[in-house]
Scaffold this motif. Structure first.
Motif, mmCIF file in Angstrom:
data_model
loop_
_atom_site.group_PDB
_atom_site.id
_atom_site.type_symbol
_atom_site.label_atom_id
_atom_site.label_comp_id
_atom_site.label_asym_id
_atom_site.label_seq_id
_atom_site.Cartn_x
_atom_site.Cartn_y
_atom_site.Cartn_z
ATOM 1 N N UNK A 169 0.880 -1.138 0.082
ATOM 2 C CA UNK A 169 -0.118 -0.037 -0.052
ATOM 3 C C UNK A 169 0.867 1.091 -0.075
ATOM 4 N N UNK A 170 2.237 1.087 -0.218
ATOM 5 C CA UNK A 170 3.196 2.289 -0.432
ATOM 6 C C UNK A 170 3.243 2.851 -1.737
ATOM 7 N N UNK A 171 3.737 3.815 -1.784
ATOM 8 C CA UNK A 171 3.939 4.729 -3.189
ATOM 9 C C UNK A 171 5.245 4.149 -3.406
ATOM 10 N N UNK A 172 5.285 3.319 -4.447
ATOM 11 C CA UNK A 172 6.857 2.787 -4.927
ATOM 12 C C UNK A 172 7.016 3.185 -6.081
ATOM 13 N N UNK A 173 8.171 2.792 -6.735
ATOM 14 C CA UNK A 173 8.698 3.358 -8.158
ATOM 15 C C UNK A 173 9.614 2.333 -8.536
ATOM 16 N N UNK A 174 9.755 1.789 -9.719
ATOM 17 C CA UNK A 174 10.732 1.241 -10.326
ATOM 18 C C UNK A 174 11.383 2.074 -11.199
ATOM 19 N N UNK A 175 13.024 2.171 -11.301
ATOM 20 C CA UNK A 175 13.476 3.094 -12.218
ATOM 21 C C UNK A 175 14.263 2.149 -12.964
ATOM 22 N N UNK A 176 14.353 2.819 -14.472
ATOM 23 C CA UNK A 176 15.392 2.104 -15.415
ATOM 24 C C UNK A 176 16.768 2.551 -15.051
ATOM 25 N N UNK A 177 17.631 1.730 -15.359
ATOM 26 C CA UNK A 177 18.896 2.278 -14.720
ATOM 27 C C UNK A 177 19.637 3.553 -15.287
ATOM 28 N N UNK A 190 22.375 1.246 -4.241
ATOM 29 C CA UNK A 190 22.315 2.711 -3.400
ATOM 30 C C UNK A 190 21.069 3.325 -3.611
ATOM 31 N N UNK A 191 20.481 3.149 -4.901
ATOM 32 C CA UNK A 191 19.412 4.006 -5.103
ATOM 33 C C UNK A 191 18.213 3.082 -4.537
ATOM 34 N N UNK A 192 18.222 2.063 -4.222
ATOM 35 C CA UNK A 192 16.939 1.239 -3.403
ATOM 36 C C UNK A 192 16.809 1.873 -2.149
ATOM 37 N N UNK A 193 15.350 2.302 -2.028
ATOM 38 C CA UNK A 193 15.247 2.714 -0.766
ATOM 39 C C UNK A 193 15.002 4.249 -0.645
ATOM 40 N N UNK A 194 15.827 5.071 -1.699
ATOM 41 C CA UNK A 194 15.875 6.369 -1.481
ATOM 42 C C UNK A 194 14.359 6.963 -2.296
ATOM 43 N N UNK A 195 14.136 8.323 -1.529
ATOM 44 C CA UNK A 195 12.810 8.749 -1.801
ATOM 45 C C UNK A 195 12.895 9.872 -3.073
ATOM 46 N N UNK A 196 12.016 9.718 -4.150
ATOM 47 C CA UNK A 196 11.944 10.754 -5.194
ATOM 48 C C UNK A 196 10.619 11.296 -5.093
ATOM 49 N N UNK A 197 10.797 12.569 -5.776
ATOM 50 C CA UNK A 197 9.697 13.447 -5.833
ATOM 51 C C UNK A 197 9.141 13.414 -7.468
ATOM 52 N N UNK A 198 7.720 13.316 -7.647
ATOM 53 C CA UNK A 198 7.171 13.237 -8.794
ATOM 54 C C UNK A 198 6.267 14.564 -8.813
ATOM 55 N N UNK A 209 2.969 17.583 -5.869
ATOM 56 C CA UNK A 209 4.018 16.844 -6.015
ATOM 57 C C UNK A 209 3.671 15.462 -5.018
ATOM 58 N N UNK A 210 4.203 14.534 -5.552
ATOM 59 C CA UNK A 210 3.926 13.342 -4.557
ATOM 60 C C UNK A 210 5.413 12.723 -4.581
ATOM 61 N N UNK A 211 5.414 12.130 -3.501
ATOM 62 C CA UNK A 211 6.946 11.231 -2.984
ATOM 63 C C UNK A 211 6.645 9.864 -3.114
ATOM 64 N N UNK A 212 7.749 9.068 -3.599
ATOM 65 C CA UNK A 212 7.868 7.878 -3.759
ATOM 66 C C UNK A 212 9.263 7.132 -3.473
ATOM 67 N N UNK A 213 9.042 5.925 -3.076
ATOM 68 C CA UNK A 213 10.127 5.081 -2.664
ATOM 69 C C UNK A 213 10.723 4.265 -3.776
ATOM 70 N N UNK A 214 11.798 4.346 -4.039
ATOM 71 C CA UNK A 214 12.475 3.373 -5.060
ATOM 72 C C UNK A 214 12.561 2.024 -4.585
ATOM 73 N N UNK A 215 11.714 1.025 -5.139
ATOM 74 C CA UNK A 215 11.665 -0.212 -4.716
ATOM 75 C C UNK A 215 12.806 -1.065 -5.420
#
Length: 436
Positions: A169-177, A190-198, A209-215
């Motif tokens: 139920x968390x705001x999570x995101x998968x980022x391309x390398x 190192x990127x996993x677990x960091x918080x980004x802003x959309x 703006x919405x924040x999300x965690x890099x899963x």
């Protein structure tokens, strides 16, 4: 005369006129080389598509859309305006409007319920499209992003981290390398677990703006590229995107994902598709959607193979010419062999074997050169132009395919050598011995 003796004599006779034989072998080489390369391209691309389809893990998912006005005759003019018709919930610009030239009908929540109630469908969920404006990490600059529209259907190929939890139920995101360096996130682990802003714009044009965690960090593929969003994050962005939307607007969705039993047979899937079709919906599996890609690729490879076959046919005429000249030059020799008791069948076999040997020599050299050169080119492309598609080797040389190609070339060579071989076999020994 034993078969081994015939084979040895055929190989020896083939090099009596080295220049003529060499030119014929070159002609065969060109056709075999081209056929080997095009076959490898077809194998490589289709293998990659098959791998990508398998990785999507969507055997139990149907993508369902509404059969809209695009199925009507364009000459009939525009359809009558329906104020109750749903508009898309984002994804195509202001008001959820489709781009010019694109016509479709959106699914309503009532449609989603209808799809979910269809026999064989376990559950149905709307495929919400959102269009964030930018992504940012720790105030280091805003960057544009592309949302992966197939995230709900794919099993991500992760470099680091974990995929979204189905019950999460968390705001999570998968980022391309490829996003990590620009965003300043460092290495994948190192990127996993960091918080980004959309950042995303409301219906009325205000930015939120919405924040999300890099899963996790994923590799991009042919059918899955861009940022993957978890369902809670998608819902949050969609809610902001629809803020200020008129209350009388019927919310709509471009498509829905419908889960079915993973053990369903093709016949059962066809029945479900037919039921949905009768209700005004169009359902497709991932294989259905990707079938067009394979058809186009196979068509292109087929055209390239046709050119290779034309080259081989031209080489076949070269073999005919080479052997006809050989028969003419060796007329007295043929007469002597017949006078010594050699049968017409063995003489036919001798000249046919010469044709087959020329075909084998040209095709074998062509295949070896194609494998060597193609492997170098394929590896170079994988590390440069195609580096964004991990796992794609544009050329893959299957031993079975190579063997088939060599066999086909040898068969063409045998057929080409039939006329000269028959002429040699039918020589009258007395007339042949008198030939000047």
């Amino acid at each position: 005369m034993r078969f081994v003796d015939i084979l040895g004599a055929a190989v020896s006779n083939s090099f009596r006129s080295k220049l003529r034989t060499s030119l014929t072998v070159i002609a065969v080489f060109i056709g075999a080389f081209t056929l080997t390369i095009t076959s490898a391209i077809g194998t490589g691309v289709n293998e990659y598509i098959t791998t990508q389809v398998a990785s999507m893990g969507a055997a139990d998912v149907l993508t369902v859309t509404k059969q809209g006005d695009q199925t009507k005759n364009i000459d009939a003019g525009p359809a009558k305006y329906d104020p109750a018709k749903a508009s898309l919930s984002g994804g195509f610009g202001p008001g959820g409007q489709a781009p010019p030239g694109v016509s479709f009908s959106a699914l309503t929540l009532k449609d989603i319920d209808t799809i979910g109630a269809t026999p064989g469908i376990l559950d149905a969920n709307p495929l919400t499209q959102v269009s964030p404006n930018y992504i940012e990490y720790n105030g280091r600059g805003k960057f544009e992003l592309t949302v992966d529209p197939a995230a709900a259907l794919t099993t991500p190929d992760l470099v680091a981290g974990e995929p979204f939890s189905e019950s999460g139920d968390a705001n999570e995101i998968l980022l391309p390398g490829s996003y990590l360096e620009n965003l300043g996130l460092g290495k994948a682990d190192a990127a996993v677990g960091k918080t980004v802003t959309l950042g995303i714009t409301t219906y009325t044009g205000e930015q939120r703006e919405v924040t999300a965690t890099v899963a996790g960090v994923k590799n991009e593929s042919l059918f899955s590229n861009g940022v993957g969003l978890s369902q809670p994050l998608t819902d949050a962005l969609s809610a902001i995107q629809n803020q200020g939307k008129p209350s009388n607007t019927v919310e709509g969705f471009f498509a829905a994902t419908a889960h079915i039993d993973a053990n369903s047979t093709q016949e059962q899937i066809d029945v479900i598709k037919a039921d949905l079709d009768a209700q005004g919906f169009k359902a497709q599996t991932v294989a259905d959607q990707l079938g067009t890609f394979e058809t186009v690729i196979n068509g292109i490879v087929g055209v390239l193979n046709a050119f290779a076959v034309i080259a081989l046919i031209a080489a076949g005429f070269g073999i005919i010419n080479t052997l006809l000249m050989s028969v003419q030059e060796r007329t007295r020799e043929i007469g002597l062999m017949k006078a010594m008791g050699m049968s017409g069948g063995k003489i036919y076999a001798l000249f046919s074997m010469e044709a087959i040997f020329i075909g084998f020599l040209g095709s074998a050299i062509g295949a070896v050169v194609a494998i060597a050169l193609g492997s170098v080119i394929s590896n170079a492309l994988s590390n440069t132009v195609l580096s964004g598609l991990p796992g794609l080797h544009i050329m893959q040389f299957a031993p079975a395919s190579i063997a088939v190609i060599i066999g086909i070339v040898m068969l063409i060579a045998f057929l080409a050598g039939t006329l000269p071989a028959r002429r040699a076999a039918r020589q009258n020994p007395i007339d042949a011995l008198r030939y000047e």
